[in-house]
Design an enzyme around this catalytic site. Sequence first.
Site, PDB file in Angstrom:
ATOM      1  N   HIS A   1      10.252  -2.499 -38.704  1.00  0.00           N
ATOM      2  CA  HIS A   1      11.560  -1.989 -39.127  1.00  0.00           C
ATOM      3  C   HIS A   1      11.491  -1.182 -40.422  1.00  0.00           C
ATOM      4  O   HIS A   1      10.731  -1.487 -41.337  1.00  0.00           O
ATOM      5  CB  HIS A   1      12.542  -3.149 -39.297  1.00  0.00           C
ATOM      6  CG  HIS A   1      12.215  -4.060 -40.444  1.00  0.00           C
ATOM      7  ND1 HIS A   1      12.615  -3.819 -41.734  1.00  0.00           N
ATOM      8  CD2 HIS A   1      11.507  -5.215 -40.501  1.00  0.00           C
ATOM      9  CE1 HIS A   1      12.200  -4.778 -42.530  1.00  0.00           C
ATOM     10  NE2 HIS A   1      11.503  -5.642 -41.805  1.00  0.00           N
ATOM     11  N   ASP A   2      12.284  -0.133 -40.471  1.00  0.00           N
ATOM     12  CA  ASP A   2      12.478   0.682 -41.684  1.00  0.00           C
ATOM     13  C   ASP A   2      11.216   1.395 -42.154  1.00  0.00           C
ATOM     14  O   ASP A   2      11.162   1.861 -43.290  1.00  0.00           O
ATOM     15  CB  ASP A   2      13.044  -0.176 -42.822  1.00  0.00           C
ATOM     16  CG  ASP A   2      14.413  -0.748 -42.490  1.00  0.00           C
ATOM     17  OD1 ASP A   2      15.384   0.027 -42.506  1.00  0.00           O
ATOM     18  OD2 ASP A   2      14.500  -1.950 -42.200  1.00  0.00           O
TER      19      ASP A   2
END
Length: 303
Positions: free
Chosen positions: A211-212
């Site tokens: 994620h991210d």
Amino acid sequence: MKFKNPISIEEISSFLKLPFFGDGSTLIYGLNEINRCTKGDVIFVNHPKYLKKAESSNATAIITTKHDKPSKKVTLVSENPFDDFNRLIKKFKSSSNKKLSYGENTFIHPSVVIGNNVIIGNNCVIHPNVVLYDNITIGDNTIIHANSVIGANAFYFNKKQNTYSPLITCGEVIIGDFVEIGANNTIDAGVTDKTKIGNGTKTDNLVHIGHDTIIGKNCLIAAQVGIAGCNIIEDNVTLWGQVGTPSNITIGEGAVILGKSGPFQNVEANETIFGVPGINAKQRFREILNQRKLTQIIKKLDL
């Protein structure tokens, strides 16, 4: 995650029933995880060791467990910052359910599963059994091979009394133009922001991207690479097979990480890294060569 309209600290305080310190009229434009926050965001700090990082971040407000000294940030005091942050996500997470939009000459196999708010550009090919969760944007001339899963929930948990609670995923995935995603890839959504794959990047089969993580343009990522969350991988980086990275590091432009290596810290631009922990490849090869000489050295010393 950005709010549809800005919200004052007083409104947030009233909704969460939390005391605050600072200007209650301060407007908050969104919420974010500490590593991806920008001016106008509210973040949370669930452990005191991250408070210093929060204070030096771009965030405007912090939800935290204590307020001991004057802060540059507006501070909301909570017994459970993680839970209150999740309450904010639930309250303000967009409920938009726009159907699929795709461009000209794009082929999507009938077995593909597609969520809400998915946009696919022109001249794309989405192969069998791909799963596209909500909030995904795919550029032009991009290929996604069979069985890849794009936009699954972030691996982000809070441990409390031997149980794990997830931070609610409210981010997105953005995949650029001329990208090729191999078979059986998994690309997690940003937990509160975005996971991004830059134009021209190619991934082999069995790659995981957390994620991210922001991946730049024209990167090459070989099979069985595992990239943790919140990394920045700059343009023209090569990650060879079975490379693994921890979270929250930057790999500089043009760097090469050789197979089975694991960098534990930032990698400089144009550097070649090898081994675990990953260090400069020339230095690592010298170490290996010297290790092979140890037996002869020991014999000479008669040890």
